[in-house]
Design an enzyme around this catalytic site. Structure first.
Site, short mmCIF file in Angstrom:
data_model
loop_
_atom_site.label_atom_id
_atom_site.label_comp_id
_atom_site.label_asym_id
_atom_site.label_seq_id
_atom_site.Cartn_x
_atom_site.Cartn_y
_atom_site.Cartn_z
N TYR A 1 -10.58 -2.55 13.68
CA TYR A 1 -11.00 -3.95 13.79
C TYR A 1 -9.79 -4.85 13.51
O TYR A 1 -9.14 -4.72 12.48
CB TYR A 1 -12.11 -4.20 12.77
CG TYR A 1 -12.90 -5.50 12.92
CD1 TYR A 1 -12.49 -6.54 13.74
CD2 TYR A 1 -14.07 -5.67 12.20
CE1 TYR A 1 -13.22 -7.71 13.85
CE2 TYR A 1 -14.82 -6.84 12.31
CZ TYR A 1 -14.39 -7.86 13.13
OH TYR A 1 -15.12 -9.01 13.23
N CYS A 2 -9.47 -5.73 14.45
CA CYS A 2 -8.41 -6.74 14.27
C CYS A 2 -7.07 -6.05 13.95
O CYS A 2 -6.62 -5.18 14.68
CB CYS A 2 -8.82 -7.74 13.20
SG CYS A 2 -7.75 -9.18 13.06
N VAL A 3 -6.44 -6.42 12.84
CA VAL A 3 -5.12 -5.88 12.52
C VAL A 3 -5.18 -4.37 12.31
O VAL A 3 -4.21 -3.66 12.61
CB VAL A 3 -4.55 -6.58 11.28
CG1 VAL A 3 -5.43 -6.39 10.07
CG2 VAL A 3 -3.15 -6.08 10.96
N GLY B 1 -7.00 -2.48 14.08
CA GLY B 1 -7.00 -1.96 15.43
C GLY B 1 -5.59 -1.87 15.99
O GLY B 1 -5.23 -0.90 16.66
#
Length: 619
Positions: free
Chosen positions: A352-354, A356
């Protein structure tokens, strides 16, 4: 601005300000003639005394124990910091200035033409304003020509300044975007809604409560200044493990950087290949486990997945040397621990996000080492690997900004309140000034809202990692250049990644724009399914099927760009979660009994503590 003449930017506001002042004169005279009872006079005097005492108390606290962070988190400071940007605007051009004044006068005539000499509307119903904005949706902004003129003039000037930036010649596009960002930040702060004497809603509330709203607002303001952070919600309404992060589970593994939570199964059988979730360490993991109705974790467990969650440690001085390599190694460590614990060959992974972005690097390292089979599939929630079109955050990675961030990280970590303020600034009207008005000026009670509570539950970041991330990825975009970066002495080449991949982007995401998330499809070599979800960075992800909210788009063709994807996409109502779980099952649907190590804390299984664990509670 020079000493050769008046400031043209000031002149833009001078005429409408004087005109509004003249319109307000009758109201002021009427107020002065209002007969105040002795009791009311005593109440107002009491309010003034309490406000003064509270402020003096805060000032004395600051003298005794200064809080260095407090000034940074005072939103009004942003206006001062960026004042010089306005001086660079082409407002001094006599032709443009004349045109601006003519358009302004036409606007004022249009607004004032709807009111009679006594200030009352000429027709039944509310006067129709030429420029509409939800900040001024309350009828009281149109109840008197003075307030109508004030907010319409503000909106008119904000529009024209934005247009000037769009048409400035000889300005590089990146500098133009920075100027747009800074100007919007300032104009949002300059809204008349943020000033009590210009806001009719605040003025009316002040008269109704005889100033008690200002006393309560001052209490809120001083509490926020003491904690160095703007409050959005009633923090006392939530407690970890009781009404947030309540999905049952155990902490089964722990390092100095993270805890690994395994959730208890709720089905008799589970999919053989487990799932590990890597949430961003710039926030707390429980965004995916807010409450039973919103929890992605609980829903995934109910679908028959053995779910593991990484809970990152909030940085402190002991983590001053932590860099990006450490987070990649942590992801590989978690994958290996799960494989050994359950006796399986591979895992499904979500980033998720960073996290990812980091998962992409992890996959590249595993491929380079011939260990790619450890991950059966990868899912990316609003994650970027190519930062060419990374949106407004690119405005904050110039050398002066990086230097300022480094100066705030003298103890080896960046205080999470800095990141909270930064992300709030990206949506200043919604996440800053709306609360300044409600909390400080109107003195309203804080709501008990779990999502806002999570948003304010900040985490600290290792300073070296943060600088490395902003410099190498956001600013220089080196992750997409084959072998330009190395992790754990292993060069990174995203073009080697063949892992089946599911990519989710948010249609209205302002942190990881959909166009930027899409670009992962241009770098990975393996099969990719892309889904565009309604809403943004959080609500686009946390959208349980039972909520029946939003929608998502799929395109079964072979689009070469996000624009082509949109053109041929089919809209589906509701949550994309069911589509994802079907995709997951297509990559291994073998089921095994939910027993033994699949039940954390069962007979003979040594665990560390109950979920959600200590790390998520550490500040």
């Amino acid at each position: 601005m020079t000493d050769d003449g008046p400031d043209p930017f000031t002149n833009m506001f001078e005429a409408p300000a004087k005109f509004a002042q003249a319109l307000m004169a009758p109201l002021k005279e009427g107020a002065e003639q209002f007969a105040m009872s002795p009791e009311d006079a005593q109440q107002w005097a009491n309010v003034g005394t309490r406000l003064q005492q509270m402020w003096m108390q805060y000032q004395s606290e600051q003298l005794a124990s200064p809080q260095e962070l407090a000034p940074y988190f005072n939103p009004t400071r942003w206006m001062t910091m960026a004042q010089d940007w306005f001086r660079q605007m082409p407002i001094a051009d006599p032709t443009q200035q004349q045109k601006l004044m003519q358009e302004g006068m036409a606007l004022w005539q249009q607004v004032l033409g709807q009111y009679g000499l006594g200030g009352e509307p000429k027709t039944e119903g509310e006067p129709e304003m030429p420029i509409k904005d939800r900040r001024f949706s309350d009828p009281r902004w149109r109840s008197h020509p003075a307030f109508a003129l004030i907010h319409q003039t503000y909106l008119f000037l904000a529009q024209r300044v934005a247009e000037m930036i769009d048409t400035m010649e000889g300005l590089p596009e990146d500098k133009r975007e920075q100027l747009r960002f800074t100007t919007r930040t300032i104009t949002e702060a300059a809204s008349p809604a943020n000033f009590p004497l210009l806001n009719p809603v605040v003025m009316e509330k002040t008269l109704e409560t005889k100033g008690e709203n200002l006393v309560k607002g001052m209490q809120h303001l001083l509490a926020d200044l003491r904690r160095g952070q703007l409050s959005h919600t009633d923090a006392s309404a939530f407690k970890l493990g009781e009404n947030i992060a309540v999905t049952p589970g155990k902490v089964v593994h722990e390092t100095l950087l993270y805890q690994l939570i395994q959730y208890s199964p709720s089905t008799d059988e589970v999919m053989e290949t487990p799932l590990v979730i890597f949430p961003p360490w710039i926030n707390r993991f429980y965004i995916l486990d807010l409450n039973p109705k919103k929890s992605f974790v609980k829903w995934a467990v109910e679908q028959g997945l053995t779910v593991f969650m990484v809970s990152w440690k909030s940085a402190d001085a002991s983590m001053k040397d932590v860099i990006w390599d450490d987070y990649v190694r942590a992801q590989m460590d978690a994958i290996d621990h799960i494989r050994e614990r359950l006796g399986v060959e591979s895992v499904h992974a979500i980033g998720y996000c960073v996290a990812g972005t980091t998962l992409a690097a992890t996959l590249s390292v595993l491929h380079r080492r011939g260990q790619q089979d450890k991950v059966a599939s990868a899912t990316f929630f609003t994650a970027q690997v190519d930062f060419e079109k990374a949106g407004e955050l690119l405005n904050l990675v110039e050398d002066p900004s990086l230097g300022a961030i480094k100066a705030l990280s003298a103890d080896g970590y960046l205080d999470g309140r800095f990141m909270a303020a930064t992300f709030n600034m990206l949506r200043g009207t919604d996440l800053i000034w709306n609360y300044v008005v409600n909390n400080y000026l109107l003195g309203e009670d804080y709501p008990a809202f779990d999502l806002l509570h999570w948003n304010g539950d900040v985490t600290n970041l290792p300073a070296k990692w943060h600088q490395q991330y902003l410099r190498d990825l956001y600013r220089d975009n080196r992750l997409v250049d084959a072998d330009a970066l190395s992790v754990d002495n292993t060069p990174i080449d995203l073009g080697r990644v063949e892992t089946p991949t599911y990519v989710q982007a948010g249609k209205e995401d302002h942190i990881a724009p959909a166009e930027s998330v899409w670009k992962i499809t241009e770098h990975f070599k393996g099969p990719i399914k892309f889904v565009l979800a309604g809403s943004g960075h959080i609500a686009g992800v946390v959208n349980p099927p039972d909520a029946n909210k939003y929608q998502y788009w799929l395109n079964d063709g072979s689009p070469r760009s996000l624009a082509e994807f949109r053109e041929g996409a089919v809209e589906h109502p509701g949550s994309w979660w069911p589509d994802w779980i079907e995709w997951m099952r297509s990559h291994g649907d073998k089921m095994v009994p939910a027993k033994g190590a699949r039940v954390p804390g069962g007979k003979g299984d040594r665990v560390i503590e109950d979920a959600p664990g200590r790390y998520v509670a550490a500040r």
